[in-house]
Enzyme design. Structure first.
Site, PDB file in Angstrom:
ATOM      1  N   GLY A 187       0.787  -1.235   0.000  1.00 58.92           N
ATOM      2  CA  GLY A 187       0.000   0.000   0.000  1.00 58.92           C
ATOM      3  C   GLY A 187       0.816   1.280   0.000  1.00 58.92           C
ATOM      4  O   GLY A 187       0.261   2.365   0.186  1.00 58.92           O
TER       5      GLY A 187
ATOM      6  N   GLU B 165       4.077   0.567 -16.512  1.00 61.71           N
ATOM      7  CA  GLU B 165       3.238  -0.591 -16.835  1.00 61.71           C
ATOM      8  C   GLU B 165       1.797  -0.108 -16.901  1.00 61.71           C
ATOM      9  O   GLU B 165       1.376   0.695 -16.056  1.00 61.71           O
ATOM     10  CB  GLU B 165       3.344  -1.665 -15.751  1.00 61.71           C
TER      11      GLU B 165
ATOM     12  N   TYR C  66      -1.911   2.533 -13.072  1.00 61.40           N
ATOM     13  CA  TYR C  66      -2.477   3.830 -12.695  1.00 61.40           C
ATOM     14  C   TYR C  66      -3.980   4.001 -12.898  1.00 61.40           C
ATOM     15  O   TYR C  66      -4.552   4.970 -12.423  1.00 61.40           O
ATOM     16  CB  TYR C  66      -1.720   4.946 -13.432  1.00 61.40           C
TER      17      TYR C  66
ATOM     18  N   PHE D 206       8.772  11.886 -19.468  1.00 59.95           N
ATOM     19  CA  PHE D 206       9.332  12.639 -18.334  1.00 59.95           C
ATOM     20  C   PHE D 206       9.250  11.822 -17.054  1.00 59.95           C
ATOM     21  O   PHE D 206       8.556  10.843 -16.994  1.00 59.95           O
ATOM     22  CB  PHE D 206       8.599  13.984 -18.159  1.00 59.95           C
TER      23      PHE D 206
HETATM   24  C1  LIG Z   1       4.668   0.101  -9.288  1.00 53.37           C
HETATM   25  C2  LIG Z   1       5.064   0.279  -7.828  1.00 53.37           C
HETATM   26  C3  LIG Z   1       5.354   1.755  -7.563  1.00 53.37           C
HETATM   27  C4  LIG Z   1       3.895  -0.219  -6.963  1.00 53.37           C
HETATM   28  O1  LIG Z   1       4.147   0.095  -5.604  1.00 53.37           O
HETATM   29  P1  LIG Z   1       3.456  -0.734  -4.410  1.00 53.37           P
HETATM   30  O2  LIG Z   1       3.715   0.017  -3.148  1.00 53.37           O
HETATM   31  O3  LIG Z   1       3.903  -2.141  -4.483  1.00 53.37           O
HETATM   32  O4  LIG Z   1       1.918  -0.642  -4.766  1.00 53.37           O
HETATM   33  P2  LIG Z   1       0.696  -0.763  -3.718  1.00 53.37           P
HETATM   34  O5  LIG Z   1       0.995  -1.861  -2.715  1.00 53.37           O
HETATM   35  O6  LIG Z   1       0.343   0.565  -3.149  1.00 53.37           O
HETATM   36  O7  LIG Z   1      -0.429  -1.230  -4.715  1.00 53.37           O
HETATM   37  C5  LIG Z   1      -1.618  -0.521  -4.946  1.00 53.37           C
HETATM   38  C6  LIG Z   1      -2.440  -1.341  -5.898  1.00 53.37           C
HETATM   39  O8  LIG Z   1      -1.781  -1.401  -7.158  1.00 53.37           O
HETATM   40  C7  LIG Z   1      -1.533  -2.752  -7.544  1.00 53.37           C
HETATM   41  N1  LIG Z   1      -0.245  -2.753  -8.220  1.00 53.37           N
HETATM   42  C8  LIG Z   1       0.890  -2.211  -7.764  1.00 53.37           C
HETATM   43  N2  LIG Z   1       1.870  -2.368  -8.665  1.00 53.37           N
HETATM   44  C9  LIG Z   1       1.345  -3.013  -9.708  1.00 53.37           C
HETATM   45  C10 LIG Z   1       1.870  -3.466 -10.938  1.00 53.37           C
HETATM   46  N3  LIG Z   1       3.149  -3.256 -11.259  1.00 53.37           N
HETATM   47  N4  LIG Z   1       1.041  -4.100 -11.785  1.00 53.37           N
HETATM   48  C11 LIG Z   1      -0.263  -4.313 -11.433  1.00 53.37           C
HETATM   49  N5  LIG Z   1      -0.810  -3.894 -10.274  1.00 53.37           N
HETATM   50  C12 LIG Z   1      -0.006  -3.256  -9.421  1.00 53.37           C
HETATM   51  C13 LIG Z   1      -1.548  -3.519  -6.244  1.00 53.37           C
HETATM   52  O9  LIG Z   1      -1.835  -4.874  -6.473  1.00 53.37           O
HETATM   53  C14 LIG Z   1      -2.611  -2.802  -5.478  1.00 53.37           C
HETATM   54  O10 LIG Z   1      -3.874  -3.210  -5.966  1.00 53.37           O
HETATM   55  P3  LIG Z   1      -5.224  -3.059  -5.085  1.00 53.37           P
HETATM   56  O11 LIG Z   1      -5.496  -1.590  -4.974  1.00 53.37           O
HETATM   57  O12 LIG Z   1      -6.222  -3.763  -5.909  1.00 53.37           O
HETATM   58  O13 LIG Z   1      -4.927  -3.698  -3.770  1.00 53.37           O
HETATM   59  C15 LIG Z   1       6.305  -0.558  -7.469  1.00 53.37           C
HETATM   60  O14 LIG Z   1       6.077  -1.894  -7.818  1.00 53.37           O
HETATM   61  C16 LIG Z   1       7.557  -0.095  -8.162  1.00 53.37           C
HETATM   62  O15 LIG Z   1       8.296   0.708  -7.622  1.00 53.37           O
HETATM   63  N6  LIG Z   1       7.810  -0.624  -9.396  1.00 53.37           N
HETATM   64  C17 LIG Z   1       9.005  -0.320 -10.162  1.00 53.37           C
HETATM   65  C18 LIG Z   1       9.091   1.143 -10.570  1.00 53.37           C
HETATM   66  C19 LIG Z   1       7.892   1.584 -11.359  1.00 53.37           C
HETATM   67  O16 LIG Z   1       7.378   0.895 -12.215  1.00 53.37           O
HETATM   68  N7  LIG Z   1       7.431   2.797 -11.067  1.00 53.37           N
HETATM   69  C20 LIG Z   1       6.349   3.431 -11.782  1.00 53.37           C
HETATM   70  C21 LIG Z   1       6.958   4.428 -12.684  1.00 53.37           C
HETATM   71  S1  LIG Z   1       5.753   5.129 -13.803  1.00 53.37           S
END
Ligand SMILES: CC(C)(COP(=O)(O)OP(=O)(O)OC[C@H]1O[C@@H](n2cnc3c(N)ncnc32)[C@H](O)[C@@H]1OP(=O)(O)O)[C@@H](O)C(=O)NCCC(=O)NCCS
Length: 402
Positions: free
Chosen positions: A91, A118, A122, A402
């Site tokens: 979360g 991905e 969002y 960006f």
């Molecule tokens: C993507 C990222 C920021 C997610 O952070 P996180 O703290 O694990 O996400 P959360 O636990 O708050 O998840 C919130 C919701 O999003 C979903 N979610 C998070 N990452 C996801 C992903 N990569 N693909 C699909 N669903 C995802 C979770 O399952 C959760 O779903 P819910 O609301 O149904 O329970 C993290 O995996 C990350 O840092 N990834 C690599 C960097 C990246 O991709 N950053 C985004 C740049 S645009």
């Protein structure tokens, strides 16, 4: 986990929050990089997530104006989003998105936009896929234009300093024309487009201005990489950005790029589907154009966002908007005469705010949203009416990640 999210307060916090995305690519930021970050991103626009005293996530937002159909609005350009792999799926992202959207709302920025690493991340936070762009690789032997081009301008190489003066007016012409284009400060140009990064020192990007009728009307930033196979050049030209202020200047800067000797292929990314290049070329099929999602848009203030763009047609539509993350947007909105106001009238369409974000820049139609089950049509003909209002040309184009 005791989670707290707030804006960064000092450079130490900035380094650690920045290193959240750095966990996935890149080293911890050094002083030179930090100096650059400071010039582009206000410290309090970088949110950090704390688990106790430890920073375990970061989410930033640039402050700029985004061109929307027929206008321009303050926009939060969401960037540097990451959660440390040690704290994923607990979360942290959700808490950062909540805090960031509340902050964007307080700053009275009606919209937020981002490039998604991905597509699955969002939508749940109200962002909708709102534009497409793609990559074209043009074999130079297949780069002829369909019609003769009378070349009236002259290309010349310029230094970064000259480019800093000559390129922005061309960009601003694009901004006036295309939804999806962002405003750039002098620092943005200097640090992002015109800076030669260390890894490019041996083969730096080149800056070309195309002068026509007494002023620079187009420019290109590109790099080449040289290679040979059995004595035959297999070299590639990589277009980092090519923009023209007029159709003639656009055609001429592309002719320049396509005619550089020794190149076997010319590659450009992030091109919109209606880029003039496709109809300039005699053989567009040879570009092997590959399309992906581009900018995602979030209406943070539905009323201000809808009233802040123009519409192609007359008519009215009543939208019943669901928004679980920004509840102030929830409910019925009547759009008529370019103004969106609260209403009790019976709705024509019901949809999540992410779907409205998809339709907002004019690239995704309500018809497409209906076909994908993303909008409910509550009155016959409502989708057609909404499309007559929201559809827009040219299509959105964000030439820069960006
Ligand atoms: C993507 C990222 C920021 C997610 O952070 P996180 O703290 O694990 O996400 P959360 O636990 O708050 O998840 C919130 C919701 O999003 C979903 N979610 C998070 N990452 C996801 C992903 N990569 N693909 C699909 N669903 C995802 C979770 O399952 C959760 O779903 P819910 O609301 O149904 O329970 C993290 O995996 C990350 O840092 N990834 C690599 C960097 C990246 O991709 N950053 C985004 C740049 S645009």
């Amino acid at each position: 986990m005791a989670l707290e999210v707030r804006s960064c307060r000092d450079d130490d916090e900035l380094v650690r929050a920045h290193y959240a995305i750095g966990q996935y690519f890149g080293a911890p930021i050094d002083e030179a990089r930090m100096e650059r970050v400071h010039q582009l991103l206000e410290l309090d626009r970088l949110h950090a997530a704390f688990d106790g005293g430890e920073i375990v996530g970061g989410a930033g937002a640039f402050t700029y104006d985004l061109t929307v159909p027929g206008g321009s609005l303050p926009c939060a350009g969401v960037t540097l989003v990451g959660v440390y792999p040690t704290h994923r799926r607990r979360g942290v992202l959700r808490a950062m998105m909540d805090a960031q959207l509340a902050d964007v709302h307080e700053r009275a920025e009606p919209i937020a936009a981002l490039w998604a690493s991905e597509e699955t991340i969002y939508g749940r936070f109200g962002y909708g896929l709102s534009s497409w762009s793609g990559e074209a690789t043009i074999p130079r032997v297949w780069s002829a234009f369909a019609q003769p081009l009378e070349r009236r301008g002259q290309a010349r190489f310029v230094s970064a300093e000259e480019a800093a003066a000559a390129f922005p007016p061309v960009w601003d012409a694009l901004r006036r024309e295309r939804p999806g284009v962002i405003s750039r400060t002098e620092a943005w140009w200097r640090l992002r487009q015109l800076r030669i990064p260390d890894e490019e020192q041996a083969n730096p990007r080149r800056f070309v201005a195309l002068d026509l009728d007494g002023s620079t009307q187009a420019y290109a930033i590109y790099r080449t990489s040289l290679s040979f196979d059995a004595g035959v050049s297999t070299s590639a030209l990589d277009v980092q950005e090519a923009v023209g202020a007029t159709p003639q200047a656009t055609a001429e800067i592309w002719r320049f790029l396509l005619d550089v000797d020794w190149m076997e292929t010319i590659t450009a990314r992030l091109l919109p589907l209606d880029h003039p290049l496709f109809l300039l070329l005699a053989t567009p099929r040879r570009t092997r154009f590959r399309v992906g999602d581009a900018l995602w848009t979030r209406l943070v203030d539905v009323g201000a966002a809808l009233s802040g763009r123009q519409y192609a047609g007359d008519g009215a539509v009543v939208l019943d908007v669901r928004d679980a993350v920004c509840p102030w947007n929830e409910g019925r909105w009547r759009l008529e005469g370019g103004e969106a106001v609260r209403t009790d009238a019976e709705p024509d369409l019901a949809l999540d705010v992410s779907s409205l974000g998809s339709a907002y820049l004019g690239a995704v139609s309500f018809d497409q949203l209906l076909a994908a089950g993303r909008v409910e049509e509550l009155r016959d003909g409502a989708v057609r009416r909404a499309d007559a209002l929201f559809g827009w040309r040219p299509l959105p184009w964000c030439p820069e990640i960006f």
